[in-house]
Design an enzyme around this catalytic site. Structure first.
Site, PDB file in Angstrom:
ATOM      1  CB  ILE A 501      -0.960   0.003   1.205  1.00 11.40           C
ATOM      2  CG1 ILE A 501      -0.187  -0.074   2.528  1.00 11.40           C
ATOM      3  CG2 ILE A 501      -1.919  -1.177   1.106  1.00 11.40           C
ATOM      4  CD1 ILE A 501      -1.075   0.084   3.757  1.00 11.40           C
ATOM      5  CB  THR A 546       8.307  -6.923   6.911  1.00 12.63           C
ATOM      6  OG1 THR A 546       8.255  -5.830   5.994  1.00 12.63           O
ATOM      7  CG2 THR A 546       9.733  -7.425   7.006  1.00 12.63           C
ATOM      8  CB  ALA A 741      13.261  -8.181   9.162  1.00 19.44           C
ATOM      9  N   GLY A 745       6.797  -0.603  10.800  1.00 19.81           N
ATOM     10  CA  GLY A 745       5.795   0.296  10.212  1.00 19.81           C
ATOM     11  C   GLY A 745       4.874   0.945  11.211  1.00 19.81           C
ATOM     12  CD  GLU A 746       0.099  -1.016  12.312  1.00 23.21           C
ATOM     13  OE1 GLU A 746      -0.780  -0.295  12.797  1.00 23.21           O
ATOM     14  OE2 GLU A 746      -0.063  -2.219  12.077  1.00 23.21           O
TER      15      GLU A 746
END
Lengths: 812, 159, 286
Positions: A501, A546, A741, A745-746
């Site tokens: 997105i 991810t 990883a 993002g959040e």
């Protein structure tokens, strides 16, 4: 216990590339985004760019009232507009097929595709009009006459819970859509034994995602099947709800996600703007497109839950957090959708990043006649960490302990299990605390006089790295699946369900495949987010892509790689894991006899396997307890990220004007798959957090009319408002993450707000309990302090409101 | 209602009929099939529809198509030079100065206009030039970096 | 964005545009840069049959400074041209700064100063500085003192068919300075909560003459007459300015809206009265 997915895939891991051989993962400038060129040239196609021959346009008629009964709808004048071809009402969709979000909670789905009888918010969809041009559709839309019986509306979430409040959906429920409880340890005993207890109130506001791309969809209906291009964060979930809303089997609907102009959680649910063009396409035999205007995005999509907090904590005198009691009131707006997860998330977030073994927490989510609240980046975490970390700062001050020290003292450590069953794994929270403090020169904060207009603030947080929740009912909680095909012509194709997105997951998937196969990234083709072409994936939310999608992709390429290397191991008399794939070659190190090109390797495999190409299948799931979402106990994610942030602000003490001068963000995200991508996520998070803390708020009048549904009046930071940002990447590779990883993002959004708020507190000598803290709020606080000495800002009536809440039995 | 208009679009002459009530954004997207110019807010607040009008950046949503008569319009599709990425585009790619990419065309147009007007801008001048281009993803940091790098690479080219 | 149907004409001269405006009355909408008109069209707040563009009229985009007189800004000079013009920046920096305060580069590259004042928003960024500078508005019919120009929210004294040709701003003479400061939440792309402009002529430490005006705190931009009176003829001091600033706030008639409360606006008038006056003092011509 049944076999875990990790055990199932263990064999594949043998052929994974070793970290010391990584050429792409973990670096910054080793590669660029796979979509970058398409985006800088304007060639990338977004939903609104889809223009099919004979395409018609759909516009939605929206309610001007926050709560009303539809008495009649008159299309006479609308149908007279040249070019208007059709209209829809709620009755064109099967009754009872309401839109929701998690399939397992389908009985809670409460949103009719178009309202049949009752509208519950300003902007609720009442009808749809189709025209041959956008102009005709709009003229028609404006001429639809709807007669309403206006009903009393309830705008305030506390008022909504009163026994005599008008009901938004269901009678005798106090308007509560969700009521969640989490209890652990013995909180009463801990409070009784504590040296110090503290109780505070906080409140956050309604904000919106404000993706620059408005929501929209385009639909065609051919051969008894729909193809729908939509601005969705999850093609499969959207497909499920569209099929349900239309009352047709999922096999009749294909959803494709084109390029997306941002989501931030606002494009998870299914909407009328997807169902109406689909219905028109079927009825009228033309492709039909519906793109929302900016004000419609404000009114008719989703928002971030405003939350009111009552937080009570118990500490020992040397600062150990013993227990926490809290009550969260989440303003749900008019509908559920993705919003029904907010309660549980808000409580889970309150249990970390600081250890607390004794908890007594409840969350209520009342309906109100306002736009529906739903998921938003840093879902519940932004609000919760604002309140709970500002609270930590206040406690530190009361206890006379440096607040970074207090955070370190209580910080989660690796492999700790939380009071609700969260199983933390790798954790370098302490490193983030130490390094962020160093970078902002925390030790010298004391040299700045408090209330001088200059302030430094600090905050910590954590987030789930890959929420396990797959939204739809899936086998063994399958969350993300990937196919990889190796092509003997010298490339590979990855069929990824993951929904890019804008965050860049297409690039991540291509990179993982290229890394494992020793191909260049342009030799890996990606097919993405299309329910007909790509395998199942739950969508882009919960910082899962991810971690879950990346692992799934790696298992898929691993599966293919294992087949290829097993074949060549047999040919060469060695083990598959002795073979290296690098620079387009397949070889055994140091043995020139065993060294062929990638093409030859694939060719040779097919030669021996009757022409069958090599393909790999991979899936990744969080091996959690399925019932966690009902019981609210258990582990939520396969890993957790941790972060600390620090802000330096300057406040004009005469006007309240705020300048965020510098921001430091230290993030434990395991091994970053690309450092620039992670920095980009963090820098964007600072923007979101600054907007949340100082700028953004949806405002309503007493009747529920939105007062600022535009980018002129709903302001988020411009390039001139943003500070310099220093990103510090901490932590070690996570053993379960794809190439080590964890998420970025959040979790990166959560500590921004409290760091700024704490800095503003220091700079002004005031205490802020309510967001946003805008210049006028500060000015008011300074004036109040001068007049009365009171330093608490934004508390107005909160304690009383909590005290007066009616008793309601918990459910869900 | 339609009017005949004649103007230069991305270096080529265009002679066509345009609706009198259509915005330049919609005209470019619908009639010229140039969808790189984006519709974000359609009231001049987000900058996603920025184009060059006589080499100056303007919000094409606040412009009528008919206003193009006799003028020169450049959209994101006209920014590449000799089939190669413009230095601003190249730096956006290399510096990861985009995420969702929806603001990117407008952002690049603003940057190109800035560097034509001011070949060696300060960071403050860069931020001022793109203040009308909202980005919800990046926090602008990498965008500012990319524009600075493009300025440098352009000045090297001149020198 | 869809708009209702209308015809479009690019006027060849101001007189031609004026004629159309007179003959069609409310059915005709005049548009220069269009940055304020377009949203009105979209929201159907105006539904003209004909939109007349002034943009192609030759010679109206001049920006000329004549020493001994002042600055002439053609009706079609864009805010961006004004802000960037060396003639404006060197001679009337506060005018350039006010132009720069408007919205964003994209808006300033199309929007005009004439349009900014004809739109007559109470918080128009260029209005206050023009008021304190004693600007004159030259129209197709007459010359209007800027002080007489604004009549209400979105209302000016322009008669039907009367169009602005030029804005004249007198030059700053020796011992004179001016400044405009805007208070907004964001640093760009924001409407002013309030804005205050000051013009001053100093005679040594004495305030020989001054004017002060504020926007965003009344139905039109307003002069702070009490404050001016209090300052005039007195020796400048911080204390004097503070007293005047309080009087300026008293002259304000702000409202509460989604952007700010009335009381906050009043107090910001007080603060920015001081700051804009100081800014004027900093920029005194030698």
């Amino acid at each position: 216990m049944a076999m875990s997915s990790k055990e199932y895939y263990a064999e594949i891991e043998k052929v994974y590339k070793k970290p010391e051989d990584y050429e792409l993962a973990g670096k910054g400038n080793a590669y660029v985004r796979v979509d970058a060129e398409a985006k800088v040239t304007g060639r990338a196609k977004y939903t609104d760019d889809i223009d099919l021959p004979g395409m018609w346009y759909c516009k939605l008629v929206r309610s001007p009232h926050a709560h009303a009964r539809i008495k009649s709808i008159d299309f006479t004048e609308a149908l007279k507009v040249p070019g208007v071809k059709g209209v829809l009402t709620g009755k064109d969709f099967p009754e009872g097929h309401n839109m929701g979000n998690p399939e397992a909670f389908k009985e809670l789905a409460d949103k009719e595709p178009i309202c049949r009888e009752i509208v519950r918010m300003v902007g609720d969809e009442v009808a749809a009009v189709c025209g041959v041009t956008e102009e005709a559709a709009e003229e028609g839309m404006r001429l639809v006459k709807v007669e309403y019986e206006v009903l009393p509306a309830v705008i305030d979430p506390f008022e909504a819970m009163n026994n005599d409040a008008p009901y938004v959906h269901y009678k005798n429920t106090n308007n509560i859509s969700m009521f969640t409880t989490m209890i652990g340890g013995d909180p009463d005993k801990a409070f009784a034994e504590a040296d110090y207890t503290d109780k505070h109130y906080y409140m956050t506001q309604q904000m919106v995602h404000a993706a620059i791309e408005p929501h929209g969809a385009a639909a065609i209906y051919e051969n008894g099947e729909w193809t729908i291009w939509s601005t969705t964060q999850g093609a499969y979930v959207t497909r499920f709800w569209i099929a349900w809303g239309l009352g047709v089997p999922e096999s009749a609907v294909r959803v494709i996600k084109p390029h997306m102009g941002g989501g931030f959680g606002g494009k998870l649910d299914a909407f009328a703007h997807e169902l109406c063009p689909a219905k028109f396409a079927q009825q009228l035999g033309h492709p039909v497109k519906c793109i929302l205007k900016r004000d419609e995005v404000f009114l008719g999509t989703r928002t971030r839950h405003p939350i009111a907090f009552e937080i009570e904590t118990a500490f020992t005198k040397d600062g150990k957090l013993l227990a926490k009691r809290c009550r969260h009131i989440l303003d749900g707006g008019a509908y559920g959708g993705s919003g029904i997860a907010a309660n549980a998330l808000s409580l889970i977030c309150a249990t970390f990043p600081y250890k607390v073994d004794n908890i007594d927490m409840t969350a209520r989510r009342p309906y109100t006649n306002k736009p529906a609240s739903g998921a938003m980046r840093g879902y519940s975490a932004c609000q919760v960490h604002f309140a709970h970390d500002v609270h930590i700062e206040e406690v530190a001050e009361s206890l006379g302990i440096d607040s970074v020290e207090l955070r370190r003292k209580n910080a989660i450590t690796p492999y700790y299990t939380g009071p609700t069953g969260l199983q933390f794994t790798t954790c370098d929270f302490d490193e983030t605390l130490v390094r962020a403090a160093e970078a902002i020169d925390w030790a010298k904060r004391g040299e700045i006089p408090r209330g001088s207009g200059t302030g430094v603030g600090f905050a910590g947080s954590g987030f789930m790295s890959g929420t396990g929740f797959p939204v739809l009912v899936t086998p063994r909680y399958s969350s993300s699946s990937t196919l990889v095909r190796l092509n003997r012509e010298g490339y590979a194709t990855v069929f990824s369900g993951a929904n890019d997105i804008g965050q860049g997951c297409d690039t991540v998937m291509v990179m993982i495949v290229a890394e494992e196969l020793g191909l260049r990234m342009d030799e890996v083709k990606i097919v993405n987010s299309d329910t007909t072409l790509t395998p199942w994936d739950a969508g882009s939310f919960g910082s899962r892509v991810t971690f879950l999608g990346g692992n799934s992709c790696r298992r898929a390429v691993g599966d293919a790689k294992l087949k290829l290397l097993t074949h060549w191991g047999e040919e060469w008399g060695c083990k598959p894991e002795d073979i290296t794939m690098k620079d387009h070659r397949v070889f055994v190190k140091g043995d020139p006899e065993k060294n062929i090109s990638y093409n030859e390797a694939c060719f040779g495999y097919e030669e021996k396997n009757f022409g069958r190409c090599i393909s790999g299948v991979g899936s990744f799931a969080h091996d959690g307890d399925k019932d966690i979402y009902v019981k609210n106990r258990g582990n939520y994610a396969p890993a957790y990220s941790f972060s600390s942030s620090a802000a330096r602000v300057e406040v004009d003490m005469e006007t309240g004007q705020i300048e965020l001068k510098h921001f430091v963000f230290a993030h434990d995200c395991g091994r970053p798959l690309n450092t620039r991508a992670v920095e980009g996520q963090i820098e964007g998070s600072v923007l979101l957090g600054l907007g949340f803390t100082c700028y953004e708020e949806c405002k309503y009048d007493k009747d529920g009319h939105h007062l600022n549904p535009s980018f002129r009046d709903y302001r988020f930071p411009t390039a001139l408002d943003m500070p310099s940002i220093q990103t510090i990447l901490c932590g070690k590779p996570d053993p379960d993450g794809p190439m080590g990883a964890k998420e970025a993002g959040e979790g990166s959004t959560a500590p921004v707000g409290p760091a700024i708020a704490n800095a503003l507190t220091y700079a002004t000598g005031l205490k802020f309990h309510r967001l946003p803290v805008d210049p006028e709020t500060i000015w008011r606080g300074i004036r109040q302090k001068k007049l009365t000495g009171a330093i608490d800002v934004g508390l107005e009536g909160l304690e009383e409101k909590f005290a007066k809440m009616p008793d309601v039995k918990p459910f869900h | 209602m339609k009017k005949a208009i004649k103007f230069m679009l991305n270096g080529d002459p265009v002679e066509t009929l345009a609706d009198t009530n259509v915005t330049m954004t919609d005209f470019l997207r619908r009639d010229m099939h140039l969808t790189g110019t984006k519709r974000g807010c359609e009231e001049g607040e987000c900058g996603a529809c920025t184009i060059l009008l006589d080499r100056r950046p303007v919000a094409s949503c606040l412009m009528l198509a008919t206003e193009a008569e006799g003028h020169e319009i450049v959209t994101i599709e006209g920014i590449m030079e000799d089939g190669k990425l413009h230095p601003v585009q190249r730096q956006f790619v290399e510096k990861w100065a985009l995420q969702c990419g929806f603001c990117t065309p407008g952002m690049i147009i603003s940057a190109v206009a800035l560097l034509e007007e001011n070949p060696s801008p300060t960071e403050a001048e860069i931020r001022d030039a793109i203040a009308g281009n909202l980005c919800r993803c990046t926090g602008y940091a990498k965008i500012v970096e990319a524009i600075g790098a493009a300025a440098e690479s352009l000045s090297r080219k001149v020198a | 964005m869809t708009m209702p149907s209308f015809d479009f004409v690019a006027a060849k001269s101001l007189d031609q545009a004026a004629e159309m405006a007179v003959s069609l009355g409310g059915k005709c909408q005049i548009m220069a840069g269009g940055t304020d008109v377009m949203p009105l069209l979209r929201d159907r707040l105006i539904r003209p049959e004909l939109v007349v563009s002034l943009r192609e009229i030759p010679g109206l985009d001049k920006i000329e400074f004549k020493p001994g007189e002042g600055l002439r800004i053609g009706a079609l000079a864009t805010l961006d041209q004004i802000q960037a013009s060396p003639a404006v920046r060197d001679n009337l920096p506060a005018v350039a700064e006010a132009a720069h305060y408007v919205a964003s580069k994209q808006i300033r590259c199309k929007g005009t100063m004439a349009g900014n004042i004809c739109n007559a928003s109470p918080s128009a960024d260029t209005a206050c500085i023009l008021i304190v500078m004693g600007a004159k508005i030259l129209t197709t019919k007459r010359e209007i003192q800027i002080g007489d120009f604004f009549k209400g929210v979105k209302k000016t004294c322009l008669e039907p068919g009367e169009l602005v040709r030029e804005i004249f701003v007198p030059e700053l003479k020796s011992g004179e300075g001016s400044g405009y400061l805007k208070h907004a939440v964001r640093k760009a792309m924001d409407l002013a909560i309030i804005g205050v402009a000051s013009w001053v002529r100093m005679d040594g430490q004495k305030i020989a003459d001054c004017r002060m005006a504020f926007g965003g705190a009344g139905v039109t931009p307003l002069r702070a007459l009490q404050a001016e009176k209090h300052l005039k003829g007195k020796t400048y001091s911080e204390a004097l300015l503070e007293e005047a600033a309080v009087l300026a706030a008293a002259d304000a008639k702000p409202i509460s809206d989604v952007r700010a409360s009335a009381e906050y606006r009043s107090d910001m008038i007080r603060v920015y009265a001081k700051r804009s006056f100081k800014r004027a003092l900093e920029t005194l011509r030698s």
